[in-house]
Design an enzyme around this catalytic site. Structure first.
Site, PDB file in Angstrom:
ATOM      1  N   GLU A 347      -6.904   1.724  -3.795  1.00 19.15           N
ATOM      2  CA  GLU A 347      -7.501   2.898  -3.137  1.00 19.15           C
ATOM      3  C   GLU A 347      -9.029   2.864  -3.232  1.00 19.15           C
ATOM      4  OE1 GLU A 347      -5.590   4.364  -1.320  1.00 19.15           O
ATOM      5  OE2 GLU A 347      -3.629   4.105  -2.261  1.00 19.15           O
ATOM      6  N   ASP A 399      -4.851  -4.862  -0.823  1.00 21.46           N
ATOM      7  CA  ASP A 399      -3.739  -5.351  -1.644  1.00 21.46           C
ATOM      8  C   ASP A 399      -4.165  -6.577  -2.468  1.00 21.46           C
ATOM      9  OD1 ASP A 399      -1.868  -3.465  -0.923  1.00 21.46           O
ATOM     10  OD2 ASP A 399      -0.912  -4.695   0.625  1.00 21.46           O
TER      11      ASP A 399
END
Ligand SMILES: [Zn+2]
Length: 492
Positions: A347, A399
């Site tokens: 995030e 990711d």
């Protein structure tokens, strides 16, 4: 719900709006708890309000209000934003300055919440279905809302196609991101020219009353193409008063939680139908939309979906993520870093999304950056999951980078603390445990919606680890084995 109740209380005659904040809160509480009175008032208040804002009637008989006048009342007094949302928030280029921002629905950069703008249709048809259930109930009582022969049921199908037209002009988030169109700076005057169906100055004045405002007021727009398209659609459908009916549907949907028990029953009945048909995740998101629309969080506290909100420039980790399998105080740190640690890094990397767009990072070596971007796009497309490497790029970057950064953070933690729990009899090193924990939580997530900007779940594990030199080392993957390809891609 509180705000909705406040809105509805503003037309309840016995609700006093004077007095201190504390007095108001007490009064408000009492008026909410006075269920007898709420029940006895029935749907009269709602009917009065619907008449006040122009009525259901599609033929326009009666005191039909001007479209913009109704919109102003809804936005200014009833916290109902049928076509676009408005808020004041920090500008991304200068977080210390606030600017008025106009956007479609709740938009954030991360997947789950991102699906919301696409859920607009689902949410509104939900409201329509609630109304249908409720209307058929009322019909039985011979007490149709508004009591008009050509009232809502017939216009509902028109309203539904109106909503799907609106839905169609929303620019997908990825596209706006790529075109650097997430924040378009403009003024009320320019907006008025581009989307003339709305009386922008009066609408914004109604929302921000009593703050003075004029046509030169700078504003930021999140999806200008949508506003332009929306304006055209409103004009096209204006004659049949469909935009008007749609506004009232939104108003009723917004106020119904504060109405008498028959409305609640209708909602419950419908939720049963919906629970039977849909994935619980979608239903939960619909319900949290209703319950949390007034708060600054876009997910419920018990949700397990973290996200980055561009709008609030804020990374949110709901309380639901601070429990197993994401986190537990008694888990070995390798497990915690591999789970919630990776999501946190993921995030946080979204905050820097701007660097990835062309010209977004003047101090970076642009050809190197472009090489890394191409590498990731090609790699994710080569995995054979029919993934669009460009539209999933930001998520794939987060990711891959998130895994690497969380591993680094774990190593730093080890240097400081030196002591780490071992899991007995599992035969895994701490480093292996870190990666196993990552794969475990990632795969325990719910399957994605079609509109999810992330790669499919297997790739969310497979991609990051095959780009991770430390993983290869700790699991002794031979060179050119499936998880140790020669070309490794990463940006962060
Ligand atoms: Zn993400």
């Amino acid at each position: 719900v509180l705000i909705l109740l406040i809105s509805i209380s503003s037309f309840v005659p016995h609700f006093e709006t004077r007095g201190s904040a504390k007095e108001k809160a007490i009064q408000f509480y009492r008026s909410c708890m006075d269920t007898q009175r709420i029940e006895s008032q029935g749907n009269q208040l709602l009917k009065d309000l619907i008449n006040q804002v122009g009525g259901w009637n599609i033929t326009g008989i009666g005191k039909a209000k001007d479209f913009n006048e109704t919109l102003q009342i809804l936005m200014g007094r009833y916290n109902t934003f049928p076509f676009f949302r408005v808020h004041v928030g920090p500008s991304p280029s200068d977080p210390k300055t606030n600017v008025i921002q106009i956007h479609t629905q709740n938009q954030s950069i991360d997947g789950w919440v991102n699906g919301w703008s696409d859920l607009l249709l689902v949410i509104c048809s939900y409201v329509l279905q609630v109304l249908r259930v409720y209307l058929s109930y009322l019909e039985k009582l011979g007490n149709l809302l508004g009591g008009l022969q050509d009232g809502p049921p017939h216009s509902f199908s028109l309203t539904l196609s109106f909503i799907s037209n609106l839905q169609r002009v929303i620019t997908p988030l990825q596209e706006r991101r790529q075109r650097g169109m997430l924040f378009f700076r403009t003024t009320i005057r320019e907006l008025q020219e581009k989307a003339p169906a709305i009386d922008w100055l009066s609408c914004l004045q109604a929302v921000f009353h009593p703050i003075p405002m004029n046509l030169s007021q700078p504003i930021a727009v999140h999806d200008m193409d949508y506003l332009r398209g929306m304006s055209q659609i409103i004009e096209e459908w204006h004659k049949e008063r469909v935009p008007h009916i749609y506004m009232i549907v939104c108003l009723v949907g917004n106020l119904s939680p504060a109405l008498d028990s028959r409305f609640q029953d209708a909602r419950q009945e419908l939720s049963k139908i919906l629970y039977g048909k849909m994935e619980s995740k979608v239903v939960i998101s619909i319900f949290s939309h209703f319950s949390f629309s007034a708060s600054s969080w876009q997910v419920a506290p018990w949700a397990v979906h973290s996200y980055y909100s561009i709008r609030h420039h804020m990374v949110v980790f709901p309380a639901g993520m601070f429990r197993s399998p994401f986190f537990h105080v008694e888990f070995p740190s390798a497990v915690n870093f591999g789970a919630i640690g990776v999501f946190m890094a993921h995030e946080l990397l979204h905050v820097f999304y701007d660097y990835m767009r062309p010209g977004g990072c003047p101090t970076c070596n642009s050809s190197m950056l472009q090489k890394s971007i191409d590498c990731l796009v090609e790699q994710y497309e080569s995995f054979g999951f029919k993934v669009n490497g460009t539209s999933t790029l930001l998520e794939n970057t987060a990711d891959t980078g998130g895994l690497a950064i969380a591993y680094q953070a774990y190593k730093n933690w080890l240097k400081k603390h030196k002591q780490e729990e071992y899991l007995p009899k599992i035969g895994l090193s701490q480093d292996q445990l870190f990666y196993l924990s990552f794969a475990h939580v990632m795969n325990s997530r719910l399957s994605s919606l079609d509109t999810d900007p992330h790669s499919p779940l297997p790739l969310r594990v497979y991609g990051p680890i095959s780009n991770n030199q430390d993983f290869v080392k700790h699991f002794h993957c031979p060179r050119r084995s499936p998880m140790n390809p020669d070309s490794k891609c990463h940006i962060w």
